[in-house]
Design an enzyme around this catalytic site. Structure first.
Site, mmCIF file in Angstrom:
data_model
loop_
_atom_site.group_PDB
_atom_site.id
_atom_site.type_symbol
_atom_site.label_atom_id
_atom_site.label_comp_id
_atom_site.label_asym_id
_atom_site.label_seq_id
_atom_site.Cartn_x
_atom_site.Cartn_y
_atom_site.Cartn_z
ATOM 1 N N GLU A 1 -55.894 68.354 6.642
ATOM 2 C CA GLU A 1 -57.174 67.775 7.007
ATOM 3 C C GLU A 1 -57.557 66.420 6.676
ATOM 4 O O GLU A 1 -58.777 65.689 6.675
ATOM 5 C CB GLU A 1 -58.587 68.597 6.475
ATOM 6 C CG GLU A 1 -58.385 70.036 6.987
ATOM 7 C CD GLU A 1 -59.790 70.798 7.278
ATOM 8 O OE1 GLU A 1 -60.753 69.969 7.387
ATOM 9 O OE2 GLU A 1 -59.724 72.047 7.109
ATOM 10 N N GLN B 1 -50.550 71.233 -19.015
ATOM 11 C CA GLN B 1 -50.229 70.408 -20.303
ATOM 12 C C GLN B 1 -50.923 71.258 -21.388
ATOM 13 O O GLN B 1 -50.216 71.316 -22.540
ATOM 14 C CB GLN B 1 -50.957 69.030 -20.427
ATOM 15 C CG GLN B 1 -50.367 68.200 -21.200
ATOM 16 C CD GLN B 1 -49.017 67.767 -21.445
ATOM 17 O OE1 GLN B 1 -48.446 67.742 -20.373
ATOM 18 N NE2 GLN B 1 -48.376 67.408 -22.379
ATOM 19 N N GLY C 1 -49.430 62.923 13.150
ATOM 20 C CA GLY C 1 -50.130 63.432 11.960
ATOM 21 C C GLY C 1 -51.284 62.559 11.780
ATOM 22 O O GLY C 1 -52.457 63.069 12.427
ATOM 23 N N PRO D 1 -45.351 67.177 15.604
ATOM 24 C CA PRO D 1 -44.251 66.196 14.995
ATOM 25 C C PRO D 1 -44.453 64.715 14.633
ATOM 26 O O PRO D 1 -44.039 64.140 13.733
ATOM 27 C CB PRO D 1 -42.921 66.741 15.569
ATOM 28 C CG PRO D 1 -43.355 68.149 16.407
ATOM 29 C CD PRO D 1 -44.757 67.963 16.640
#
Length: 383
Positions: free
Chosen positions: A368, A341, A135, A132
């Protein structure tokens, strides 16, 4: 699947592998991709098909019952599965990510014990690094492992763990010496059935909805000391070495997703008529397709070059792994947005697969290591 290639281009053997994986993916994985996404369920059909054809973990060495595929062959498998279903491509990709620390740094006993079931398809492998509050700054993790005789006792929370709850085995990074920061982190193999292991609710995600992403809770998880991967304090170095190799597999996932979107858009513009002719006849559309194909091929060549370097463990792998992942994922996002698009209003609906591909592509720029982190890695490792 040989390991003796020196060039970046696939061999005849690699081309045959691509043909067989593409046929399998089209027949056994593609038909379920939309439902897997819509229902947010694990792609069991894909796992069954991959296991039946020994494609779920092709990277495992032959010594441990695996196919012994080289890094480029692994990339091709992931790419071709991702072309039809991004979620399903995380089965071979994360099996490599989770088990590579064991392959790189584990004892022979550890390899024999955990790679055999993976190779047979009896178990999947996940990678538990993020937390948490840790990262991009993975070295700031708080999960602790404390020695107790012939055991280690693990406590902590891991977040954003791909295939958590489905995988049987987890490579877990934990702090064994808080004073040493990254050099005080060790790696362990944790089994889902170990007492004290539990999982959070699946995250509600933008894309790759068929691959469960959950927190992993470690509450006084007591494991034998021989489950440590490598020497104490080498876990973070193993984690980073692993990512050098596996970022190439995320690049492969990205180019697979982008190829699927480009293929669909190419077919659509030939059929869709406006102003009395197929929109493929309009130069503006042709230029869009040309740019999509050009950038995708550049991403593929960079990814294959990185795969060759991964196989040889070249000194500049860190740069190439980061570059391939960063470039390919940026291209995948661009190509999938352009595919939406090209389909116009239809592209924005779930009746057509390109909106799913656009949502699936986004995560390749994040996990990753975010692409901002990849640029830092590249800058520090300029060839």
């Amino acid at each position: 699947m040989g390991k003796d290639f020196d060039l970046y281009r696939p061999s005849e053997e690699h081309d045959m592998l691509r043909e067989s994986v593409r046929a399998l993916a089209e027949a056994k994985i593609a038909p379920f991709a939309a439902a897997v996404d819509e229902e947010g369920r694990f792609p069991q059909e894909a796992l069954d098909a991959l296991v039946a054809n020994d494609l779920h973990a092709v990277h495992v060495p032959e010594t441990y019952g695996g196919a012994g595929a080289d890094a480029l062959a692994t990339v091709i498998v992931i790419e071709e599965v991702a072309r039809v279903c991004g979620s399903s491509s995380l089965i071979p990709a994360v099996n490599k990510l989770g088990s590579l620390p064991v392959i790189l740094s584990g004892s022979e006993e550890l390899k024999a014990k955990f790679l055999g079931p993976l190779a047979k398809g009896d178990a999947m492998f996940s990678y538990a690094l993020s937390e948490p509050d840790a990262g991009s700054d993975a070295a700031g993790m708080k999960t602790r492992a404390v020695r107790d005789g012939d055991f280690w006792v693990l406590n902590g929370v891991k977040r954003w763990i791909t295939n958590a709850g489905v995988s049987q085995y987890y490579t877990v990074m934990a702090v064994t010496d808080p004073e040493k920061r990254s050099k005080g982190i060790s790696a362990f193999v944790v089994d889902k059935d170990d007492e004290g292991v539990s999982f959070g609710a699946p995250e509600k995600k933008l894309g790759i909805k068929g691959s469960p992403t959950r927190e992993v809770y470690l509450d006084n998880v007591r494991i034998p000391a021989d489950r440590m991967i490598g020497a104490e304090g080498t876990g973070f170095a193993t984690a980073m070495k692993t990512l050098d190799h596996t970022r190439v597999t995320i690049a492969a996932q990205a180019i697979g997703i982008a190829q699927g979107a480009l293929d669909y858009a190419k077919g659509y513009v030939k059929e869709r008529k406006q102003f009395g002719k197929p929109i493929a006849d309009f130069q503006g559309v042709q230029f869009m397709l040309a740019d999509m194909a050009m950038k995708l091929e550049a991403a593929r060549q960079l990814t294959y070059a990185a795969a060759a370097k991964s196989e040889r463990v070249d000194g500049d792998l860190t740069f190439f792994g980061a570059a391939a992942k960063c470039f390919a994922s940026d291209v995948a996002m661009e190509v999938t947005v352009d595919a939406v698009q090209l389909l116009g209003g239809y592209g924005y609906t779930r009746d057509y697969p390109v909106e799913r591909m656009m949502r699936d592509a986004k995560i390749t720029q994040i996990y990753e290591g975010t692409n901002q982190v990849q640029r830092i890695v590249m800058a520090r490792n300029l060839p």
